[in-house]
Design a protein around this motif. Structure first.
Motif, PDB file in Angstrom:
ATOM      1  N   ASP A  15       2.195  -2.105 -10.416  1.00 52.30           N
ATOM      2  CA  ASP A  15       0.881  -1.948  -9.811  1.00 52.30           C
ATOM      3  C   ASP A  15       0.481  -3.245  -9.117  1.00 52.30           C
ATOM      4  O   ASP A  15       1.143  -4.281  -9.244  1.00 52.30           O
ATOM      5  CB  ASP A  15      -0.166  -1.484 -10.824  1.00 52.30           C
ATOM      6  N   GLY A  16      -0.598  -3.191  -8.353  1.00 57.13           N
ATOM      7  CA  GLY A  16      -1.023  -4.340  -7.579  1.00 57.13           C
ATOM      8  C   GLY A  16      -1.390  -5.548  -8.425  1.00 57.13           C
ATOM      9  O   GLY A  16      -1.184  -6.694  -8.010  1.00 57.13           O
TER      10      GLY A  16
ATOM     11  N   PHE B 292      -7.413  -7.282  -3.244  1.00 54.10           N
ATOM     12  CA  PHE B 292      -7.066  -5.933  -3.700  1.00 54.10           C
ATOM     13  C   PHE B 292      -7.906  -4.918  -2.951  1.00 54.10           C
ATOM     14  O   PHE B 292      -9.071  -5.175  -2.640  1.00 54.10           O
ATOM     15  CB  PHE B 292      -7.365  -5.775  -5.191  1.00 54.10           C
TER      16      PHE B 292
ATOM     17  N   GLY C 237       4.640  -1.620  -5.106  1.00 58.92           N
ATOM     18  CA  GLY C 237       4.698  -2.929  -5.739  1.00 58.92           C
ATOM     19  C   GLY C 237       6.105  -3.433  -5.963  1.00 58.92           C
ATOM     20  O   GLY C 237       6.360  -4.643  -5.872  1.00 58.92           O
TER      21      GLY C 237
ATOM     22  N   THR D 281      -8.819  -0.679  -3.473  1.00 59.21           N
ATOM     23  CA  THR D 281      -8.628   0.452  -4.366  1.00 59.21           C
ATOM     24  C   THR D 281      -9.653   1.534  -4.090  1.00 59.21           C
ATOM     25  O   THR D 281     -10.766   1.238  -3.640  1.00 59.21           O
ATOM     26  CB  THR D 281      -8.689   0.027  -5.850  1.00 59.21           C
TER      27      THR D 281
ATOM     28  N   THR E 268      -3.094  -6.044  -1.463  1.00 59.52           N
ATOM     29  CA  THR E 268      -2.412  -4.993  -2.195  1.00 59.52           C
ATOM     30  C   THR E 268      -3.356  -3.948  -2.747  1.00 59.52           C
ATOM     31  O   THR E 268      -4.473  -4.254  -3.173  1.00 59.52           O
ATOM     32  CB  THR E 268      -1.561  -5.593  -3.344  1.00 59.52           C
ATOM     33  N   ASP E 269      -2.892  -2.709  -2.715  1.00 63.68           N
ATOM     34  CA  ASP E 269      -3.556  -1.634  -3.439  1.00 63.68           C
ATOM     35  C   ASP E 269      -3.369  -1.946  -4.916  1.00 63.68           C
ATOM     36  O   ASP E 269      -2.449  -2.686  -5.289  1.00 63.68           O
ATOM     37  CB  ASP E 269      -2.910  -0.298  -3.066  1.00 63.68           C
TER      38      ASP E 269
ATOM     39  N   GLU F 200       0.863  -1.187   0.000  1.00 66.97           N
ATOM     40  CA  GLU F 200       0.000   0.000   0.000  1.00 66.97           C
ATOM     41  C   GLU F 200       0.892   1.227   0.000  1.00 66.97           C
ATOM     42  O   GLU F 200       1.753   1.360   0.869  1.00 66.97           O
ATOM     43  CB  GLU F 200      -0.907  -0.022   1.235  1.00 66.97           C
TER      44      GLU F 200
END
Length: 118
Positions: free
Chosen positions: A58-59, A77, A34, A79, A50-51, A8
């Motif tokens: 990216d995630g 995820f 990431g 977001t 993960t974001d 994040e």
């Protein structure tokens, strides 16, 4: 103790998530993006949290790499972008879950508990 890899890029949210998950009994390795998370992918994990939108990898890409190394890894995820959440459902590894921000920490911990118990 179940192990969670957390990626994040928002410093305060990452700290809140890590502390909440640790209080719930999880071992958490928290990463600022990431690229940092990717350096931990050779280790065994019970969950990747993960974001999606982050600098560097990216995630989605982190999740793809993680799933390739650890088939069956649980992936969640988070977001703040509704359009990204919709697109993530198409691009993410099978079986992953997408949560939209804002979300209460208790809800995230509950979802994590459900995923790990499954």
């Amino acid at each position: 103790m179940p192990r969670i890899l957390l990626a994040e890029d928002d410093d305060s949210l990452r700290g809140f998530l890590a502390r909440a998950l640790e209080r719930a009994g999880y071992e958490v390795t928290a990463c600022a993006d990431g690229d940092e998370a990717a350096t931990y992918l050779d280790e065994p994990w019970d969950l990747l949290l993960t974001d999606i939108v982050m600098p560097g990898l990216d995630g989605i890409e982190v999740a793809r790499q993680a799933a390739a190394k650890h088939p069956g890894l649980r992936i969640m995820f988070i977001t703040g972008f509704a359009a990204v959440a919709l697109a993530a459902g198409e691009r993410a590894p099978a079986g992953s879950k997408v949560l939209s921000k804002p979300i209460h920490l208790r809800e995230i911990v509950s979802e994590v508990e459900r995923m790990i118990a499954a």
